[in-house]
Motif scaffolding. Structure first.
Motif, mmCIF file in Angstrom:
data_model
loop_
_atom_site.group_PDB
_atom_site.id
_atom_site.type_symbol
_atom_site.label_atom_id
_atom_site.label_comp_id
_atom_site.label_asym_id
_atom_site.label_seq_id
_atom_site.Cartn_x
_atom_site.Cartn_y
_atom_site.Cartn_z
ATOM 1 N N PHE A 281 0.864 -1.064 0.120
ATOM 2 C CA PHE A 281 0.027 0.118 0.024
ATOM 3 C C PHE A 281 0.781 1.299 0.023
ATOM 4 C CE2 PHE A 281 -2.308 -3.322 2.058
ATOM 5 C CZ PHE A 281 -3.443 -3.352 1.177
ATOM 6 N N ILE A 282 0.153 2.325 -0.409
ATOM 7 C CA ILE A 282 1.045 3.693 -0.496
ATOM 8 C C ILE A 282 -0.038 4.797 -0.464
ATOM 9 C CG2 ILE A 282 1.206 3.658 -3.295
ATOM 10 C CD1 ILE A 282 3.942 4.910 -2.559
ATOM 11 N N LEU A 283 0.119 5.701 -0.052
ATOM 12 C CA LEU A 283 -0.453 7.037 -0.353
ATOM 13 C C LEU A 283 -0.241 7.661 -1.278
ATOM 14 C CD1 LEU A 283 -2.543 7.783 2.027
ATOM 15 C CD2 LEU A 283 -0.998 9.782 2.697
ATOM 16 N N GLY A 284 -1.497 8.103 -2.280
ATOM 17 C CA GLY A 284 -1.371 8.972 -3.395
ATOM 18 C C GLY A 284 -1.967 10.022 -3.370
ATOM 19 N N ASP A 285 -1.089 11.111 -4.015
ATOM 20 C CA ASP A 285 -1.489 12.608 -4.044
ATOM 21 C C ASP A 285 -2.477 12.842 -5.264
ATOM 22 O OD1 ASP A 285 -0.222 13.081 -1.714
ATOM 23 O OD2 ASP A 285 1.647 13.470 -2.714
ATOM 24 N N ARG A 286 -3.417 13.645 -5.167
ATOM 25 C CA ARG A 286 -4.160 14.394 -5.931
ATOM 26 C C ARG A 286 -4.357 15.737 -5.969
ATOM 27 N NH1 ARG A 286 -9.601 11.095 -5.340
ATOM 28 N NH2 ARG A 286 -9.451 11.968 -3.451
ATOM 29 N N ASP A 287 -4.175 16.233 -6.960
ATOM 30 C CA ASP A 287 -4.228 17.698 -7.009
ATOM 31 C C ASP A 287 -5.326 18.483 -6.437
ATOM 32 O OD1 ASP A 287 -1.587 17.910 -8.328
ATOM 33 O OD2 ASP A 287 -2.171 18.184 -10.440
ATOM 34 N N GLY A 288 -5.228 19.399 -5.531
ATOM 35 C CA GLY A 288 -6.266 19.992 -5.038
ATOM 36 C C GLY A 288 -7.413 19.144 -4.070
ATOM 37 N N MET A 289 -6.935 17.675 -3.867
ATOM 38 C CA MET A 289 -7.824 16.962 -3.129
ATOM 39 C C MET A 289 -6.911 16.091 -2.175
ATOM 40 S SD MET A 289 -9.638 15.121 -6.392
ATOM 41 C CE MET A 289 -11.101 14.267 -5.447
ATOM 42 N N ASP A 290 -7.789 15.396 -1.088
ATOM 43 C CA ASP A 290 -7.246 14.743 -0.158
ATOM 44 C C ASP A 290 -6.409 13.507 -0.665
ATOM 45 O OD1 ASP A 290 -7.939 16.390 1.824
ATOM 46 O OD2 ASP A 290 -9.840 15.263 2.162
ATOM 47 N N PRO A 291 -5.518 13.262 0.016
ATOM 48 C CA PRO A 291 -4.578 11.952 -0.468
ATOM 49 C C PRO A 291 -5.595 10.758 -0.529
ATOM 50 C CG PRO A 291 -3.316 13.103 0.985
ATOM 51 C CD PRO A 291 -4.491 13.676 1.220
ATOM 52 N N VAL A 292 -5.244 9.585 -1.136
ATOM 53 C CA VAL A 292 -5.830 8.442 -1.244
ATOM 54 C C VAL A 292 -4.911 7.367 -1.163
ATOM 55 C CG1 VAL A 292 -7.821 9.341 -2.662
ATOM 56 C CG2 VAL A 292 -5.649 8.423 -3.785
ATOM 57 N N VAL A 293 -5.473 6.222 -0.776
ATOM 58 C CA VAL A 293 -4.673 5.006 -0.493
ATOM 59 C C VAL A 293 -4.690 4.036 -1.642
ATOM 60 C CG1 VAL A 293 -4.538 2.839 0.746
ATOM 61 C CG2 VAL A 293 -5.290 4.910 1.846
ATOM 62 N N CYS A 294 -3.521 3.765 -2.087
ATOM 63 C CA CYS A 294 -3.365 3.014 -3.336
ATOM 64 C C CYS A 294 -2.684 1.775 -3.143
ATOM 65 C CB CYS A 294 -2.590 3.952 -4.621
ATOM 66 S SG CYS A 294 -3.325 5.364 -4.937
ATOM 67 N N MET A 295 -2.432 0.921 -3.994
ATOM 68 C CA MET A 295 -1.661 -0.324 -3.884
ATOM 69 C C MET A 295 -0.902 -0.632 -5.024
ATOM 70 S SD MET A 295 -4.652 -3.070 -4.321
ATOM 71 C CE MET A 295 -5.446 -3.180 -5.923
ATOM 72 N N ASP A 296 -0.068 -1.654 -4.945
ATOM 73 C CA ASP A 296 0.654 -2.114 -6.011
ATOM 74 C C ASP A 296 -0.045 -3.429 -6.408
ATOM 75 O OD1 ASP A 296 2.405 -3.274 -7.915
ATOM 76 O OD2 ASP A 296 4.255 -3.260 -6.650
ATOM 77 N N ALA A 297 -0.741 -3.232 -7.774
ATOM 78 C CA ALA A 297 -1.435 -4.138 -8.207
ATOM 79 C C ALA A 297 -0.701 -5.418 -8.579
ATOM 80 C CB ALA A 297 -2.501 -3.594 -9.497
ATOM 81 N N ARG A 298 0.450 -5.366 -8.776
ATOM 82 C CA ARG A 298 1.302 -6.719 -9.171
ATOM 83 C C ARG A 298 1.812 -7.368 -7.827
ATOM 84 N NH1 ARG A 298 4.739 -4.350 -14.426
ATOM 85 N NH2 ARG A 298 2.983 -3.650 -15.444
ATOM 86 N N PHE A 299 1.350 -7.053 -6.788
ATOM 87 C CA PHE A 299 2.063 -7.801 -5.621
ATOM 88 C C PHE A 299 1.211 -9.147 -5.479
ATOM 89 C CE2 PHE A 299 1.368 -8.521 -0.844
ATOM 90 C CZ PHE A 299 2.414 -8.864 -0.675
ATOM 91 N N ASP A 300 2.006 -10.272 -5.518
ATOM 92 C CA ASP A 300 1.371 -11.528 -5.444
ATOM 93 C C ASP A 300 0.876 -11.814 -4.385
ATOM 94 O OD1 ASP A 300 3.674 -11.998 -3.896
ATOM 95 O OD2 ASP A 300 4.730 -13.512 -5.075
ATOM 96 N N GLY A 301 0.602 -11.033 -3.247
ATOM 97 C CA GLY A 301 -0.043 -11.393 -2.165
ATOM 98 C C GLY A 301 -1.617 -10.907 -1.945
ATOM 99 N N LEU A 302 -1.885 -10.239 -3.253
ATOM 100 C CA LEU A 302 -3.162 -9.919 -3.437
ATOM 101 C C LEU A 302 -3.974 -10.744 -4.361
ATOM 102 C CD1 LEU A 302 -2.728 -6.367 -4.321
ATOM 103 C CD2 LEU A 302 -3.656 -6.896 -2.193
ATOM 104 N N SER A 303 -5.221 -11.157 -3.850
ATOM 105 C CA SER A 303 -5.969 -12.475 -4.536
ATOM 106 C C SER A 303 -7.615 -12.209 -4.381
ATOM 107 C CB SER A 303 -5.455 -13.780 -4.054
ATOM 108 O OG SER A 303 -5.905 -13.848 -2.755
ATOM 109 N N GLU A 304 -8.297 -12.829 -5.516
ATOM 110 C CA GLU A 304 -9.544 -12.887 -5.090
ATOM 111 C C GLU A 304 -10.230 -14.472 -5.090
ATOM 112 O OE1 GLU A 304 -11.268 -10.582 -8.512
ATOM 113 O OE2 GLU A 304 -11.023 -8.569 -7.236
ATOM 114 N N ASP A 305 -9.358 -15.191 -4.672
ATOM 115 C CA ASP A 305 -9.734 -16.631 -4.766
ATOM 116 C C ASP A 305 -10.156 -17.079 -3.525
ATOM 117 O OD1 ASP A 305 -7.265 -16.755 -3.330
ATOM 118 O OD2 ASP A 305 -6.261 -17.674 -4.740
ATOM 119 N N GLY A 306 -10.293 -16.366 -2.434
ATOM 120 C CA GLY A 306 -10.826 -16.664 -1.098
ATOM 121 C C GLY A 306 -9.770 -16.980 -0.076
ATOM 122 N N GLU A 307 -8.563 -16.743 -0.354
ATOM 123 C CA GLU A 307 -7.500 -16.800 0.453
ATOM 124 C C GLU A 307 -7.143 -15.318 1.131
ATOM 125 O OE1 GLU A 307 -3.978 -18.968 -0.794
ATOM 126 O OE2 GLU A 307 -5.305 -20.700 -1.606
#
Length: 254
Positions: free
Chosen positions: A101-127
């Motif tokens: 995870f990492i904090l992302g900046d947006r011009d004129g807006m509050d920072p938002v939480v982002c992630m590295d989508a290629r991290f192999d610890g992220l899944s949607e398979d129930g684990e």
């Protein structure tokens, strides 16, 4: 093109709809992503806690200096990550603990939480642990991640100011760090880094020293200076790595 932060390959904004079923689990090799990082960002909040185990130095970053942990004796080597991708130190840097995870900046807006989508610890398979509940609200795992990335971002700003002040007061000196190899082996010499010059620190005008004290930076400075003794531990980690490699080779031959 903006250069991505260290370790991050594809930063994506977290979205409660698109990522409703996303889960976080520990990969089989949890710190493999950092195994080639000789230097890892360090923030001032960590100095005192990490000082016995990890060395804090300063690396050039354009015209400025950045605070980093020294993790290896040569480029492309991190002696704190073993062959199984596990962390073998007593302290794990916050920069690693916040990943993916990492904090992302947006011009004129509050920072938002982002992630590295290629991290192999992220899944949607129930684990693993869910990031969002069925209603799209933050699950405890994501709440913890949000706190960590926010705390790190705040600490990073304090660290940038600390490095700026050290340079402004001419307290940083370039050094060659020599580490004796295990069992009397060849020395490793690391160039291009800097440390705080204690003699110049002691010679500061009283009003400058008092200003640093008021800002709570004297303890930070001595945390860094104390951490320099941890450099000796890198030789021990190299010896342990060599022994483990030899043992694996013997097991393969056997």
């Amino acid at each position: 093109m903006t250069e991505l932060p260290l370790f991050y390959a594809s930063i994506e904004l977290l979205n409660s709809e698109r990522h409703r079923n996303l889960r976080l689990r520990a990969p089989a090799r949890p710190f493999a992503f950092a195994e080639t990082a000789q230097l890892i960002p360090a923030v001032v909040d960590e100095y005192a806690t990490a000082a016995r185990d990890m060395t804090v130095v300063f690396a050039p970053n354009g015209a400025q200096w950045s605070s980093v942990f020294l993790c290896g004796l040569k480029s492309g080597s991190n002696l704190y990550v073993d062959a199984d991708g596990r962390w073998n130190g007593a302290y794990v840097p916050a920069y690693l603990r916040r990943y993916p995870f990492i904090l992302g900046d947006r011009d004129g807006m509050d920072p938002v939480v982002c992630m590295d989508a290629r991290f192999d610890g992220l899944s949607e398979d129930g684990e693993g642990a869910r990031l969002f509940d069925d209603e799209g609200k933050h699950a405890p795992t994501l709440d913890n991640a949000v706190r960590l990335v926010a705390d790190f971002a705040n600490a990073a700003r304090r660290t940038e100011e600390f490095c700026r002040l050290m340079a402004e007061h001419d307290l940083l000196k370039s050094v060659t760090i020599d580490v004796q190899g295990p069992k009397g082996g060849a020395n490793a010499s690391i160039h291009g880094l800097a440390i705080i010059d204690e003699a110049k620190l002691n010679a500061l005008p009283a009003e400058v020293f008092e200003d640093l004290r008021r800002k709570g930076l004297i303890g930070v400075i001595y945390g860094h200076l104390f951490s320099l003794g941890a450099t000796r531990g890198l030789a021990g980690k190299l010896e342990a790595r060599d022994k483990a490699a030899a043992a694996r080779a013997d097991a393969t031959l056997g």
